[in-house]
Design an enzyme around this catalytic site. Structure first.
Site, PDB file in Angstrom:
ATOM      1  N   GLY A   1       0.646  -1.406  -0.031  1.00 58.79           N
ATOM      2  CA  GLY A   1       0.061  -0.119   0.186  1.00 58.79           C
ATOM      3  C   GLY A   1       0.869   1.176   0.017  1.00 58.79           C
TER       4      GLY A   1
ATOM      5  N   ARG B   1       3.644 -16.358  19.691  1.00 57.98           N
ATOM      6  CA  ARG B   1       4.291 -17.432  19.428  1.00 57.98           C
ATOM      7  C   ARG B   1       5.761 -17.418  19.100  1.00 57.98           C
ATOM      8  NH1 ARG B   1       1.834 -22.190  15.289  1.00 57.98           N
ATOM      9  NH2 ARG B   1       3.669 -23.024  14.603  1.00 57.98           N
TER      10      ARG B   1
ATOM     11  N   THR C   1     -10.623  -7.170   8.843  1.00 65.65           N
ATOM     12  CA  THR C   1      -9.309  -7.022   8.633  1.00 65.65           C
ATOM     13  C   THR C   1      -8.624  -6.523   9.992  1.00 65.65           C
ATOM     14  OG1 THR C   1      -9.793  -6.803   6.260  1.00 65.65           O
ATOM     15  CG2 THR C   1      -7.571  -5.647   7.210  1.00 65.65           C
TER      16      THR C   1
ATOM     17  N   ARG D   1      -8.927  10.122  -1.396  1.00 68.23           N
ATOM     18  CA  ARG D   1      -8.713  11.012  -0.142  1.00 68.23           C
ATOM     19  C   ARG D   1      -8.237  12.208  -0.801  1.00 68.23           C
ATOM     20  NH1 ARG D   1      -4.760   6.806   3.363  1.00 68.23           N
ATOM     21  NH2 ARG D   1      -4.602   5.855   1.440  1.00 68.23           N
TER      22      ARG D   1
ATOM     23  N   TYR E   1     -14.388   1.363  10.261  1.00 66.94           N
ATOM     24  CA  TYR E   1     -12.763   1.833  10.261  1.00 66.94           C
ATOM     25  C   TYR E   1     -12.529   2.066  11.649  1.00 66.94           C
ATOM     26  CZ  TYR E   1      -8.608   3.715   8.962  1.00 66.94           C
ATOM     27  OH  TYR E   1      -7.225   4.425   9.019  1.00 66.94           O
TER      28      TYR E   1
ATOM     29  N   ASP F   1       0.578  -8.792   1.323  1.00 68.58           N
ATOM     30  CA  ASP F   1      -0.634  -7.933   1.042  1.00 68.58           C
ATOM     31  C   ASP F   1      -1.739  -8.859   0.335  1.00 68.58           C
ATOM     32  OD1 ASP F   1      -0.492  -4.718   0.743  1.00 68.58           O
ATOM     33  OD2 ASP F   1      -2.050  -5.844  -0.401  1.00 68.58           O
ATOM     34  N   ASN F   2      -2.923  -8.347   0.522  1.00 67.83           N
ATOM     35  CA  ASN F   2      -3.839  -9.016  -0.500  1.00 67.83           C
ATOM     36  C   ASN F   2      -4.208  -8.315  -1.731  1.00 67.83           C
ATOM     37  OD1 ASN F   2      -5.419  -7.128   0.476  1.00 67.83           O
ATOM     38  ND2 ASN F   2      -7.262  -8.378   1.241  1.00 67.83           N
TER      39      ASN F   2
ATOM     40  N   THR G   1      -6.131  -2.494  -2.015  1.00 69.39           N
ATOM     41  CA  THR G   1      -5.983  -1.310  -2.217  1.00 69.39           C
ATOM     42  C   THR G   1      -4.478  -1.102  -2.432  1.00 69.39           C
ATOM     43  OG1 THR G   1      -5.857  -0.503   0.035  1.00 69.39           O
ATOM     44  CG2 THR G   1      -7.808  -0.250  -1.039  1.00 69.39           C
TER      45      THR G   1
HETATM   46  P1  NAD Z   1      -3.417   1.660   1.882  1.00 65.01           P
HETATM   47  O1  NAD Z   1      -4.856   1.454   1.306  1.00 65.01           O
HETATM   48  O2  NAD Z   1      -2.427   2.218   0.690  1.00 65.01           O
HETATM   49  O3  NAD Z   1      -2.690   0.402   2.268  1.00 65.01           O
HETATM   50  C1  NAD Z   1      -3.374  -0.674   3.185  1.00 65.01           C
HETATM   51  C2  NAD Z   1      -2.703  -1.811   2.636  1.00 65.01           C
HETATM   52  O4  NAD Z   1      -3.300  -3.171   3.087  1.00 65.01           O
HETATM   53  C3  NAD Z   1      -3.200  -2.111   1.030  1.00 65.01           C
HETATM   54  O5  NAD Z   1      -1.681  -2.679   0.390  1.00 65.01           O
HETATM   55  C4  NAD Z   1      -4.194  -3.243   1.190  1.00 65.01           C
HETATM   56  O6  NAD Z   1      -3.969  -4.111  -0.171  1.00 65.01           O
HETATM   57  C5  NAD Z   1      -3.581  -3.961   2.059  1.00 65.01           C
HETATM   58  N1  NAD Z   1      -4.776  -4.777   2.836  1.00 65.01           N
HETATM   59  C6  NAD Z   1      -6.154  -4.375   3.191  1.00 65.01           C
HETATM   60  N2  NAD Z   1      -6.869  -5.295   3.758  1.00 65.01           N
HETATM   61  C7  NAD Z   1      -5.807  -6.451   3.825  1.00 65.01           C
HETATM   62  C8  NAD Z   1      -5.935  -7.791   4.159  1.00 65.01           C
HETATM   63  N3  NAD Z   1      -7.088  -8.415   4.851  1.00 65.01           N
HETATM   64  N4  NAD Z   1      -4.840  -8.611   3.972  1.00 65.01           N
HETATM   65  C9  NAD Z   1      -3.782  -8.209   3.567  1.00 65.01           C
HETATM   66  N5  NAD Z   1      -3.681  -7.093   3.157  1.00 65.01           N
HETATM   67  C10 NAD Z   1      -4.732  -6.061   3.363  1.00 65.01           C
HETATM   68  O7  NAD Z   1      -3.513   2.671   3.132  1.00 65.01           O
HETATM   69  P2  NAD Z   1      -2.407   3.390   3.815  1.00 65.01           P
HETATM   70  O8  NAD Z   1      -2.721   4.822   3.793  1.00 65.01           O
HETATM   71  O9  NAD Z   1      -1.080   3.086   3.338  1.00 65.01           O
HETATM   72  O10 NAD Z   1      -2.629   2.910   5.293  1.00 65.01           O
HETATM   73  C11 NAD Z   1      -1.932   1.942   5.931  1.00 65.01           C
HETATM   74  C12 NAD Z   1      -2.190   1.819   7.305  1.00 65.01           C
HETATM   75  O11 NAD Z   1      -1.790   2.958   7.968  1.00 65.01           O
HETATM   76  C13 NAD Z   1      -3.484   1.354   7.495  1.00 65.01           C
HETATM   77  O12 NAD Z   1      -3.769   0.499   8.539  1.00 65.01           O
HETATM   78  C14 NAD Z   1      -4.242   2.697   7.918  1.00 65.01           C
HETATM   79  O13 NAD Z   1      -5.478   2.655   8.713  1.00 65.01           O
HETATM   80  C15 NAD Z   1      -3.276   3.588   8.706  1.00 65.01           C
HETATM   81  N6  NAD Z   1      -3.293   4.626   8.506  1.00 65.01           N
HETATM   82  C16 NAD Z   1      -3.151   5.483   7.355  1.00 65.01           C
HETATM   83  C17 NAD Z   1      -3.239   6.985   7.608  1.00 65.01           C
HETATM   84  C18 NAD Z   1      -2.792   7.573   6.278  1.00 65.01           C
HETATM   85  O14 NAD Z   1      -3.241   8.966   6.291  1.00 65.01           O
HETATM   86  N7  NAD Z   1      -2.197   7.056   5.271  1.00 65.01           N
HETATM   87  C19 NAD Z   1      -3.792   7.509   8.820  1.00 65.01           C
HETATM   88  C20 NAD Z   1      -4.059   6.664   9.860  1.00 65.01           C
HETATM   89  C21 NAD Z   1      -3.755   5.340   9.643  1.00 65.01           C
HETATM   90  N1  UDP Z   2     -12.723  15.915   1.158  1.00 67.90           N
HETATM   91  C1  UDP Z   2     -13.198  17.005   0.178  1.00 67.90           C
HETATM   92  N2  UDP Z   2     -13.360  16.468  -0.978  1.00 67.90           N
HETATM   93  C2  UDP Z   2     -12.649  15.233  -1.554  1.00 67.90           C
HETATM   94  C3  UDP Z   2     -12.289  14.422  -0.728  1.00 67.90           C
HETATM   95  C4  UDP Z   2     -12.223  14.678   0.756  1.00 67.90           C
HETATM   96  O1  UDP Z   2     -13.440  18.050   0.567  1.00 67.90           O
HETATM   97  O2  UDP Z   2     -12.856  15.151  -2.763  1.00 67.90           O
HETATM   98  C5  UDP Z   2     -12.897  16.209   2.587  1.00 67.90           C
HETATM   99  C6  UDP Z   2     -13.451  15.368   3.454  1.00 67.90           C
HETATM  100  O3  UDP Z   2     -14.685  15.680   3.537  1.00 67.90           O
HETATM  101  C7  UDP Z   2     -12.593  15.667   4.652  1.00 67.90           C
HETATM  102  C8  UDP Z   2     -11.142  15.889   4.328  1.00 67.90           C
HETATM  103  O4  UDP Z   2     -11.227  16.379   2.822  1.00 67.90           O
HETATM  104  O5  UDP Z   2     -13.439  16.678   5.499  1.00 67.90           O
HETATM  105  C9  UDP Z   2     -10.269  14.858   4.361  1.00 67.90           C
HETATM  106  O6  UDP Z   2     -10.518  13.707   3.912  1.00 67.90           O
HETATM  107  P1  UDP Z   2      -9.866  12.303   3.642  1.00 67.90           P
HETATM  108  O7  UDP Z   2     -10.866  11.307   2.909  1.00 67.90           O
HETATM  109  O8  UDP Z   2      -8.514  12.478   2.827  1.00 67.90           O
HETATM  110  O9  UDP Z   2      -9.467  11.942   5.082  1.00 67.90           O
HETATM  111  P2  UDP Z   2     -10.296  11.589   6.560  1.00 67.90           P
HETATM  112  O10 UDP Z   2     -11.835  12.291   6.662  1.00 67.90           O
HETATM  113  O11 UDP Z   2     -10.445  10.166   6.912  1.00 67.90           O
HETATM  114  O12 UDP Z   2      -9.396  12.369   7.318  1.00 67.90           O
END
Ligand code: NAD
Ligand code: UDP
Length: 312
Positions: A13, A107, A93, A187, A146, A34-35, A38
């Site tokens: 991801g 383990r 998940t 996002r 979530y 990874d599965n 996303t």
């Molecule tokens: P992302 O969607 O790009 O990455 C998530 C990855 O997990 C993907 O590669 C997806 O294929 C894999 N995945 C999903 N379900 C799975 C499953 N059941 N088994 C195996 N793999 C699986 O998102 P990201 O932004 O890289 O986020 C990564 C982690 O960080 C997540 O746990 C997310 O909740 C956390 N996080 C991210 C943000 C951010 O702003 N990016 C903020 C807060 C928390």
């Molecule tokens: N948002 C927006 N237009 C878009 C996508 C998101 O105005 O096309 C807004 C959304 O409503 C939120 C903020 O941007 O208030 C951040 O959204 P995001 O989905 O990136 O993250 P999260 O809400 O999980 O923090």
């Protein structure tokens, strides 16, 4: 530093791929699980030729066994569109995935880090958010799959630590952005950049006064790795993010300026339970490690725009 065997779930991801890359650069052996829900192979294709990198297609809701020294548990869809696409799967998940990773850590006696989220604070009534704040989450709303999944995962982590002495680390990650965000994950930063580069309308939800605090991915990954390497008695949860707060409208205007786009800003209804404000208090983390965000919003946006210009 001694070479360690490190499992990164969600390694293909956005965040996971940067983490795998950095750990390999630090001379560790990396197992990327990874599965591909996303995640994208493109994110890690450049790592496949490294003999210390292994790619494993697996779903963490199913048990998984490997010998490793450390586990970074990132597998979980993170964008509202993706985590709401199959809400039950998202809950599974977080919960079954955490159970499987904690069982594995117990383990094999590995240290395990959970990628938790600012969403555990929901639509916060305290600002900025400290780790002591318990949150304001709607348990049956559109974001609950979530938010509540991640909250339950935190409960599982602390209880495996208390009951079974598993070595845990919990990080509450605030909004992070940068290259390798999925172009259609909705996002805000990736969405606005893609819209701007295609000269399509920029969709601001609500009136755009809601705020977020955005951290550039390189800073985030540095902080995550440093926290994993803190002494064992430090378990978290700890906030990580860039505390500089921006309104969503301000982000739209910056992206229009930096891309030189002909797009227009249009206003759309605010999704339900969309948090109005979000800003981390990161003093706890700063007392534990020598870390602070170094990339400012303008530079980070320009780097991210460059990435999307090359890949779209
Ligand atoms: P992302 O969607 O790009 O990455 C998530 C990855 O997990 C993907 O590669 C997806 O294929 C894999 N995945 C999903 N379900 C799975 C499953 N059941 N088994 C195996 N793999 C699986 O998102 P990201 O932004 O890289 O986020 C990564 C982690 O960080 C997540 O746990 C997310 O909740 C956390 N996080 C991210 C943000 C951010 O702003 N990016 C903020 C807060 C928390
Ligand atoms: N948002 C927006 N237009 C878009 C996508 C998101 O105005 O096309 C807004 C959304 O409503 C939120 C903020 O941007 O208030 C951040 O959204 P995001 O989905 O990136 O993250 P999260 O809400 O999980 O923090």
């Amino acid at each position: 530093m001694k070479k360690r065997r490190i499992l990164v779930t969600g390694g293909a991801g956005f965040l996971g791929s940067h983490l795998c890359e950095k750990l390999l650069n630090m001379d560790h052996e990396v197992y990327c699980l990874d599965n591909f829900f996303t995640g994208q192979k493109d994110n890690i294709i450049h790592l496949l030729k490294n003999p210390w990198f292994e790619l494993i297609r697996h779903d963490i809701t199913m048990p998984f066994f490997i010998e490793a020294d450390e586990i970074y548990n990132l597998a979980c869809p993170a964008s509202p569109i993706h985590y709401q696409y199959n809400a039950i799967k998202t809950i599974k998940t977080s919960i079954m995935g955490s159970l499987n990773m904690l069982g594995l850590a117990k383990r094999i006696k590995a240290k395990v880090l959970q990628a938790s989220t600012s969403e555990v604070y929901g639509d916060p009534t305290e600002h900025p958010q400290t780790e002591n704040y318990w949150g304001n989450v709607n348990p049956i709303g559109d974001r609950a799959c979530y938010d509540e999944g991640k909250r339950c995962a935190e409960a599982l982590f602390v209880n495996y630590h208390r009951q079974n002495q598993v070595r845990i680390k919990i990080m509450r990650i605030f909004n992070t952005y940068g290259p390798r965000m999925h172009p259609s994950d909705g996002r805000v930063i990736s969405n606005f950049i893609v819209q701007a580069l295609k000269n399509e309308d920029i969709t601001v939800f609500g009136d755009g006064t809601q705020s977020r605090s955005f951290c550039y991915v390189d800073d985030m990954v540095d902080g995550i790795i440093q926290f994993m390497n803190t002494p064992e008695n430090i378990t978290g949860p700890v906030n990580i993010g860039n505390p500089v707060e921006h309104s969503i409208l301000e982000i739209a205007e910056k992206i229009l300026e930096f891309t030189g786009s002909r797009s227009k800003i249009v206003f759309k209804p605010l999704p339900t339970d969309d948090p109005l404000r979000r800003k981390p208090d990161i003093s706890k983390l700063k007392n534990m490690i020598q870390w602070k965000p170094t990339v400012d919003m303008d530079d980070g946006l320009k780097k991210t725009i460059n990435y999307f210009m090359k890949t779209l």
